[in-house]
Every structure is written in structure tokens, then in C-alpha cells.
Design a protein around this motif. Structure first.
Motif, PDB file in Angstrom:
ATOM      1  N   VAL A   2       0.857  -1.184   0.000  1.00  0.00           N
ATOM      2  CA  VAL A   2       0.000   0.000   0.000  1.00  0.00           C
ATOM      3  C   VAL A   2       0.891   1.230   0.000  1.00  0.00           C
ATOM      4  CG1 VAL A   2      -1.793   1.285   1.199  1.00  0.00           C
ATOM      5  CG2 VAL A   2      -1.836  -1.208   1.236  1.00  0.00           C
ATOM      6  N   ALA A   3       0.852   1.988  -1.098  1.00  0.00           N
ATOM      7  CA  ALA A   3       1.648   3.217  -1.195  1.00  0.00           C
ATOM      8  C   ALA A   3       0.949   4.315  -0.404  1.00  0.00           C
ATOM      9  CB  ALA A   3       1.797   3.618  -2.656  1.00  0.00           C
ATOM     10  N   THR A   4       1.727   5.193   0.194  1.00  0.00           N
ATOM     11  CA  THR A   4       1.136   6.316   0.942  1.00  0.00           C
ATOM     12  C   THR A   4       1.597   7.630   0.330  1.00  0.00           C
ATOM     13  OG1 THR A   4       2.957   6.296   2.531  1.00  0.00           O
ATOM     14  CG2 THR A   4       1.011   5.001   3.083  1.00  0.00           C
ATOM     15  N   ILE A  17       1.627   3.682 -12.685  1.00  0.00           N
ATOM     16  CA  ILE A  17       2.850   2.884 -12.810  1.00  0.00           C
ATOM     17  C   ILE A  17       3.660   3.492 -13.940  1.00  0.00           C
ATOM     18  CG2 ILE A  17       3.776   0.592 -13.341  1.00  0.00           C
ATOM     19  CD1 ILE A  17       2.269   0.633 -10.708  1.00  0.00           C
ATOM     20  N   LEU A  18       4.936   3.715 -13.697  1.00  0.00           N
ATOM     21  CA  LEU A  18       5.807   4.299 -14.720  1.00  0.00           C
ATOM     22  C   LEU A  18       6.422   3.207 -15.600  1.00  0.00           C
ATOM     23  CD1 LEU A  18       7.528   7.023 -12.512  1.00  0.00           C
ATOM     24  CD2 LEU A  18       5.723   7.343 -14.226  1.00  0.00           C
ATOM     25  N   ALA A  49       8.240   1.328 -10.208  1.00  0.00           N
ATOM     26  CA  ALA A  49       8.291   2.788 -10.323  1.00  0.00           C
ATOM     27  C   ALA A  49       6.866   3.338 -10.289  1.00  0.00           C
ATOM     28  CB  ALA A  49       8.988   3.193 -11.618  1.00  0.00           C
ATOM     29  N   LEU A  50       6.580   4.146  -9.257  1.00  0.00           N
ATOM     30  CA  LEU A  50       5.254   4.737  -9.056  1.00  0.00           C
ATOM     31  C   LEU A  50       5.291   6.241  -9.241  1.00  0.00           C
ATOM     32  CD1 LEU A  50       4.163   2.979  -5.743  1.00  0.00           C
ATOM     33  CD2 LEU A  50       3.282   2.528  -8.022  1.00  0.00           C
ATOM     34  N   GLN A  51       4.169   6.775  -9.683  1.00  0.00           N
ATOM     35  CA  GLN A  51       4.019   8.226  -9.754  1.00  0.00           C
ATOM     36  C   GLN A  51       2.711   8.597  -9.056  1.00  0.00           C
ATOM     37  OE1 GLN A  51       4.920  10.741 -13.314  1.00  0.00           O
ATOM     38  NE2 GLN A  51       2.681  10.893 -13.391  1.00  0.00           N
ATOM     39  N   SER A  63       7.514  11.062  -8.042  1.00  0.00           N
ATOM     40  CA  SER A  63       7.666   9.636  -8.373  1.00  0.00           C
ATOM     41  C   SER A  63       8.666   8.992  -7.423  1.00  0.00           C
ATOM     42  CB  SER A  63       8.111   9.459  -9.826  1.00  0.00           C
ATOM     43  OG  SER A  63       9.369  10.036 -10.030  1.00  0.00           O
ATOM     44  N   GLN A  64       8.547   7.691  -7.339  1.00  0.00           N
ATOM     45  CA  GLN A  64       9.447   6.910  -6.497  1.00  0.00           C
ATOM     46  C   GLN A  64       9.742   5.613  -7.227  1.00  0.00           C
ATOM     47  OE1 GLN A  64      10.654   7.772  -3.284  1.00  0.00           O
ATOM     48  NE2 GLN A  64      11.991   6.045  -3.651  1.00  0.00           N
TER      49      GLN A  64
END
Length: 186
Positions: A2-4, A17-18, A49-51, A63-64
Motif C-alpha cells: 500500500v503506497a502512501t 505505474i511508470l 516505479a510509481l508516480q 515519483s518513487q
């Protein structure tokens, strides 16, 4: 996973999603990330890779990217649709044990170093013999040459024993050939 996020003034949240992602990932609008590593044997790691964009004016994004370590689990092969019990008349002709068995292994492309072991578990007698039917060497056929077991003329393993038959498989033994082998056990 779970991204915060932490954005006090953003009116909404948009997760994505990148292209750098190598995990086959997806993300929900609530930031719940799921991924399926490529397989059947996953790599030791993949990139996620998330944005996150806040949906404001201007639309601000961050992004991370992270590496995800993967610990592969060796799932056991599965034999299904084996069929009913087999009735055999003493001193009769050999019978095929199963004609409909299915074999699968979700995390292996072959059964290299695996073993197919067949034995009588109930009412066994020392004179019982388990064997392999020789169909031939044409495509799709199980063959026997000495102690070698072939599928379509290609060696898929070696066998030993008759009261407990053990076939030691090699890299040529995939689910199709081992399924054919199981369907030719007598």
C-alpha cells in the motif's frame, strides 16, 4: 503493498505505474499496488516505479522507484484427473494406470533432476511389476531404449525398478512429455 502519500492541499490523488517498472504491476486509485514478477522462474529482483499526482492546478507529481527483492518459492508439481481405482487380474496383461492424468508445474519450464515415482501402495506383492509402455519414437510417443525413456525420440529421463518404478527426468522433460509418460505407465 500500500503506497502512501502526503499532500495536504491536493484535491485528488492519481496513482500510476511508470514505464521503468519491470514487475508487471498495477495500482488502484487508493494506492494499492499489486505485481506479478515475470516467470515461470522469477528474477532475483525487479523495479517498481510509481508516480503520484495531486490533481491540483497546476497538477503536481512526484515519483518513487525502488527495487523489489524476490524470493522464489518452489511450488510442487500437481497431478490431477488421475482417475478411478484400477482393477487388475493376477497374471493378466499389463494395464495402463491412467489415461487422463494431467501434470503441471507453475514455476518450472522443465522437470530437470525431478523424479516420477510409481508404486503400488495397497495390497502390493513382491511379484508385482510396474512398467512403461513403449509406443515408439514418433512425435508424441513414449519410447524405451535400454534404460532411457524418450518422448518423440528425445531422451527425457532414465528409469530403474519394477516394484517401485523411478524415472529420473532431465531438462528435456516438460509437462507435456511427463504427462505422456504418466499416461503410459503399466
Amino acid at each position: 503493498y500500500v503506497a502512501t502519500r502526503d499532500d495536504a492541499d491536493g484535491p485528488s490523488q492519481v496513482w500510476s505505474i511508470l514505464p521503468a517498472t519491470t514487475c508487471g504491476a498495477s495500482v488502484t486509485s487508493g494506492g494499492i499496488v499489486t505485481f506479478t514478477p515475470p516467470g515461470p522462474v522469477p528474477p532475483a529482483s525487479c523495479v517498481l516505479a510509481l508516480q503520484f499526482c495531486d490533481g491540483g492546478t497546476p497538477d503536481l507529481c512526484t515519483s518513487q522507484t525502488t527495487a523489489v527483492s524476490i524470493t522464489a518459492v518452489n511450488d510442487a508439481p500437481v497431478v490431477s484427473s488421475f482417475g478411478d481405482n484400477l482393477s487388475y487380474t493376477e497374471d493378466g496383461s499389463p494395464l495402463i494406470v491412467t489415461t487422463g492424468a494431467l501434470i503441471s508445474d507453475v514455476d518450472s519450464i522443465n522437470f530437470e533432476t525431478g523424479k516420477l515415482i510409481v508404486r503400488v501402495l495397497v495390497n502390493a506383492h513382491a511379484s508385482d511389476r510396474i512398467g512403461i509402455r513403449h509406443q515408439g519414437t514418433n512425435p508424441g510417443q513414449i519410447g524405451i531404449s535400454g534404460l532411457n525413456v524418450t518422448y518423440g525420440g528425445v531422451v527425457i529421463g532414465t528409469f530403474a525398478g519394477t516394484t517401485a518404478l523411478t524415472v529420473t527426468l532431465n531438462a528435456n522433460a516438460d509437462s507435456v512429455s511427463v504427462q505422456a509418460l504418466l499416461r503410459n505407465i503399466t
